[in-house]
Design an enzyme around this catalytic site. Sequence first.
Site, PDB file in Angstrom:
ATOM      1  CD1 TRP A  53      -2.673   1.681   0.703  1.00 23.13           C
ATOM      2  CD2 TRP A  53      -1.877   1.829   2.771  1.00 23.13           C
ATOM      3  NE1 TRP A  53      -3.508   2.819   1.075  1.00 23.13           N
ATOM      4  CE2 TRP A  53      -2.699   2.899   2.291  1.00 23.13           C
ATOM      5  CE3 TRP A  53      -1.373   1.893   3.867  1.00 23.13           C
ATOM      6  CZ2 TRP A  53      -3.324   3.764   3.290  1.00 23.13           C
ATOM      7  CZ3 TRP A  53      -1.628   3.045   4.930  1.00 23.13           C
ATOM      8  CH2 TRP A  53      -2.758   3.776   4.733  1.00 23.13           C
ATOM      9  CG  ASP A  59      -1.883  -2.250   7.402  1.00 21.72           C
ATOM     10  OD1 ASP A  59      -3.031  -2.073   8.122  1.00 21.72           O
ATOM     11  OD2 ASP A  59      -1.512  -1.419   6.527  1.00 21.72           O
ATOM     12  CE  LYS A  98      -9.981   0.532   3.532  1.00 21.57           C
ATOM     13  NZ  LYS A  98      -9.287   0.778   2.067  1.00 21.57           N
TER      14      LYS A  98
END
Length: 453
Positions: A181, A262, A298
Site C-alpha cells: 500500500w 497491518d 472497510k
Amino acid sequence: MASSMLSLGSTSLLPREINKDKLKLGPSGSNPFLRTKSLSRVTMSVSVKPSRFEGITMAPPDPILGVSEAFKADTNELKLNLGVGAYRTEELQPYVLNVVKKAENLMLERGDNKEYLPIEGLAAFNKATAELLFGAGHPVIKEQKVATIQGLSGTGSLRLAAALIERYFPGAKVLISAPTWGNHKNIFNDAKVPWSEYRYYDPKTIGLDFEGMIEDIKEAPEGSFILLHGCAHNPTGIDPTPEQWVKIADVVQEKNHIPFFDVAYQGFASGSLDEDAASVRLFAERGMEFFVAQSYSKNLGLYAERIGAINVVCSSADAATRVKSQLKRIARPMYSNPPVHGARIVANVLGDATMFGEWKAEMEMMAGRIKTVRQRLYDSLVSKDKSGKDWSFILKQIGMFSFTGLNKAQSDNMTNKWHVYMTKDGRISLAGLSMAKCEYLADAIIDSCHNVS
Ligand code: KET
C-alpha cells in the site's frame, strides 16, 4: 506570478480585477482592504512583496486519493472509479451499513455526550477491538499482555507505531513488501524510520514470490520490523497460504524480528472475521511480541470516522502497561485524544450479540458482492479475449482489489481512453465495480493489455 497578484485567501485577483471585486463586495465597509481607501497603494505594497511560501513547491497528487479527485473532474458518463478501496453498491453508490445506522440511533436515544475521550480512546472500544483480533478468550488478552490504544483509523495507528519505533528502536529498519500500500512508505518516511523492501509479488507467475520473501526476511538485520498484511494483501490480492504463514513465522522468530501487522480488511478477505485473523493469531500463539494496526474503514464502512487501533503484544503485562503509557505520550502532542463517534459505533456493534450478528451478515453480503463481480469480470475477459491469455489470476486474488498486471502506460490508457480511473500500479478496486459495468471494463482491459505496451 505572486508579484503581480493580490492574494485574498485562496482566490487570487489581478490588480485590474480589484475594482470589479469592490463592486461585488458592496459598500458595507466590512472588508478591511476596502476600508483603506487607497486600494491601489495597498495593491502595490502587497504586489512587490514575495510570498513567504515561495519555496513551497506544488505537491504531486496522492497516487490513490488523487484518483478520486481526477474522477470527479471527468464529465464523461461512462466514467468508472476503481481507484480508492471503498465499497459501493451495485448502483455504484456509497453504502452505510444498517447496523451502523442502528448503533447511531442508539447513541442518539441515549443522549451520549461529546466530552473528551481519554488519550488512549474509548475503553469499551479498546477492549472489543483487541478481542475481535485475538479472540475473546485468548491468553494474551486474559493475561493483559496487549497494549491497545484507539488510533485515527489504520493510517493513524500505523503512524503511532512508527513513532514508537523511531523513539525506542533507533536505527531499526522496517521491511515492507514489494509492492505494498503506497502510504506505508510515506508513514515511515515521515516518522523517520528507515525501510527497505522484501520480495513479494512475482510478475512472471502473477503470484507470491515465496522463496524471495523468505530469503529477504532471513537476510534482514536481526531485530528488524517485518510489515505484514494480515489478510487481503494490498495491492496484489495475493496472500500466503496457511502453510506459508507458518514458515514466515519460523524465520521471523529465528531472526528475532518483530512482526508488524497491518490489518485493514478483517472479514473482507474470506467473509469470516476469525479466518482473516488467523495469521495474527498464529504469531500470538507462539508467544511473540508484535504490533497490529487495525482499521474499521472497510469492514464497517466507517471510512470518514477514522476509527482503528494499535495493539502491541508484549511478553508481560508489565511491559504492556509501559508501552501503552508511551503510546499515549506520543498521541497527546499529535492530536491530543481521538474522536468518539466511530469508537462508540464499533463498541456498540461488537458489544451486542444481535448487532454483531447483523454486522457479520452485512459484511458477508459486501464480500460476496465483490466475489460475484470478480467472477463476472473474469468470465467477460475469457469470453471476449481471443488471444488465449490466461486470466485465472483474477480469480486467485482475494479482497477488494485485483492487481491486473497493467503497466503505467496501459493504466493511463484505461483512464484517458476508457475513463476507467485506477491506480498507476495496475490495481483496480472491485468494490467500485458493478455487474453491469463488467463487460465495459473487460473491453477496456483487453484493449489496454494488447494495444498498448
Ligand atoms: N492499510 C492498508 C493495507 C490499506 O489498504 C489502507 C487503506 C489502510 C491501511 C488505511 O486505511 P484507513 O482508512 O486509514 O483505516 N487503503 C485504501 C484507502 C487509502 O489509500 O487511504 C486504498 O488503498 O485504497
